[in-house]
Design a protein around this motif. Structure first.
Motif, PDB file in Angstrom:
ATOM      1  N   SER A   6      16.996 -29.622  40.575  1.00  0.00           N
ATOM      2  CA  SER A   6      17.550 -28.301  40.299  1.00  0.00           C
ATOM      3  C   SER A   6      18.718 -28.310  39.331  1.00  0.00           C
ATOM      4  O   SER A   6      19.516 -29.223  39.283  1.00  0.00           O
ATOM      5  CB  SER A   6      18.013 -27.680  41.612  1.00  0.00           C
ATOM      6  N   LEU A  10      21.024 -25.109  45.950  1.00  0.00           N
ATOM      7  CA  LEU A  10      20.637 -24.083  46.900  1.00  0.00           C
ATOM      8  C   LEU A  10      20.990 -24.469  48.323  1.00  0.00           C
ATOM      9  O   LEU A  10      20.755 -23.709  49.252  1.00  0.00           O
ATOM     10  CB  LEU A  10      19.125 -23.831  46.812  1.00  0.00           C
ATOM     11  N   GLN A  11      21.532 -25.672  48.522  1.00  0.00           N
ATOM     12  CA  GLN A  11      21.665 -26.193  49.864  1.00  0.00           C
ATOM     13  C   GLN A  11      22.682 -25.419  50.699  1.00  0.00           C
ATOM     14  O   GLN A  11      22.647 -25.464  51.927  1.00  0.00           O
ATOM     15  CB  GLN A  11      22.031 -27.678  49.813  1.00  0.00           C
ATOM     16  N   ASP A  13      22.866 -22.134  50.759  1.00  0.00           N
ATOM     17  CA  ASP A  13      22.293 -20.832  51.090  1.00  0.00           C
ATOM     18  C   ASP A  13      21.750 -20.879  52.513  1.00  0.00           C
ATOM     19  O   ASP A  13      20.844 -21.662  52.807  1.00  0.00           O
ATOM     20  CB  ASP A  13      21.171 -20.509  50.099  1.00  0.00           C
ATOM     21  N   SER A  16      17.959 -20.719  52.919  1.00  0.00           N
ATOM     22  CA  SER A  16      17.116 -21.744  52.320  1.00  0.00           C
ATOM     23  C   SER A  16      16.297 -22.443  53.401  1.00  0.00           C
ATOM     24  O   SER A  16      16.826 -22.854  54.432  1.00  0.00           O
ATOM     25  CB  SER A  16      17.985 -22.774  51.597  1.00  0.00           C
ATOM     26  N   ASP A 107      15.907 -29.257  49.262  1.00  0.00           N
ATOM     27  CA  ASP A 107      16.313 -27.858  49.415  1.00  0.00           C
ATOM     28  C   ASP A 107      15.877 -27.028  48.213  1.00  0.00           C
ATOM     29  O   ASP A 107      15.329 -25.927  48.358  1.00  0.00           O
ATOM     30  CB  ASP A 107      17.830 -27.750  49.561  1.00  0.00           C
ATOM     31  N   ASP A 108      16.132 -27.551  47.028  1.00  0.00           N
ATOM     32  CA  ASP A 108      15.794 -26.823  45.810  1.00  0.00           C
ATOM     33  C   ASP A 108      14.288 -26.598  45.705  1.00  0.00           C
ATOM     34  O   ASP A 108      13.834 -25.510  45.353  1.00  0.00           O
ATOM     35  CB  ASP A 108      16.290 -27.598  44.586  1.00  0.00           C
ATOM     36  N   ARG A 111      12.978 -24.037  48.438  1.00  0.00           N
ATOM     37  CA  ARG A 111      13.329 -22.643  48.173  1.00  0.00           C
ATOM     38  C   ARG A 111      12.329 -22.019  47.194  1.00  0.00           C
ATOM     39  O   ARG A 111      11.871 -20.895  47.373  1.00  0.00           O
ATOM     40  CB  ARG A 111      14.751 -22.547  47.633  1.00  0.00           C
TER      41      ARG A 111
END
Length: 218
Positions: A6, A10-11, A13, A16, A107-108, A111
């Motif tokens: 990424s 995003l981790q 969020d 997520s 995570d990225d 999502r």
């Protein structure tokens, strides 16, 4: 190739996803540590009139620039409306020594893939399971893969065929590529149980039939 890690994190969020949707939906059996058990045969979502499959490619590029292409691919799949989406491995950039870095990349990926309106069935590639130290005794990333993505090898029974996902990096050292007798025996049992009148699709990350020393034809 389409995928990369990424350009943004995003981790943090809270919305997520932490695992693939098929894991969240309890489609895989888990062990006591929450890891998907290898060698399962699971049922796909029924689609009586057709089975349209999409297959996403390897995503590794060496840097973070590829996620925008993954997002576009997911948008395109939303228009094509496949019944199930598979991949051929290397979901994360990987080859790290730090599980926190690995989890950030997972995570990225999750999502973005979470926007699919279809089951997503992963395949493990070398970047998904091998330590940055290329240490065959370091199975931390393979075990985390089983916690967040699913089994290392398994099969999915669909209404109009079977998809078999093999694990081609059992050595975990990034050099020796082979498939164990145990996994081959499992594959034999799956093929024996498959409906011979319907297609069987075989997926793996490394093309084992092209690698010296792998007695694939037997």
């Amino acid at each position: 190739l389409l995928f990369a890690s990424s350009i943004f994190s995003l981790q943090d969020d809270p919305d997520s996803p932490t695992r693939t949707r098929v894991m969240e939906d309890e489609r895989f059996q888990l062990d006591e540590d929450g890891r998907a058990e290898d060698g399962q045969i699971v049922a796909g979502t029924p689609h009586l009139d057709r089975s349209v499959l999409a297959i996403l490619p390897d995503r590794t590029t060496g840097d973070d620039r590829g996620l925008i292409h993954l997002e576009r691919a997911i948008d395109d799949l939303g228009l094509l409306r496949p019944d199930a989406v598979f991949c051929v491995g290397d979901l994360v950039q990987g080859y790290t020594r730090d599980l926190a870095d690995y989890d950030r990349e997972v995570d990225d990926f999750l999502r973005i893939i979470g926007d699919l309106d279809a089951d997503f069935w992963p395949t493990a590639g070398n970047h998904d399971v091998i330590s940055g130290e290329r240490n065959a005794d370091d199975d931390r990333f393979a075990e985390r893969y089983r916690q967040r993505f699913g089994p290392l090898h398994y099969a999915v029974r669909l209404e109009h065929g079977t998809v078999v996902v093999l694990f081609s990096d059992e050595s975990l050292d990034g050099r020796n590529v082979n498939i164990s007798d145990r996994q081959i025996a499992w594959l034999g049992r799956v093929l024996e149980q498959a409906d011979a009148s319907k297609p069987v699709v075989l997926l793996m990350h490394r093309p084992l039939w092209r690698i010296k020393g792998v007695d694939w034809e037997t």
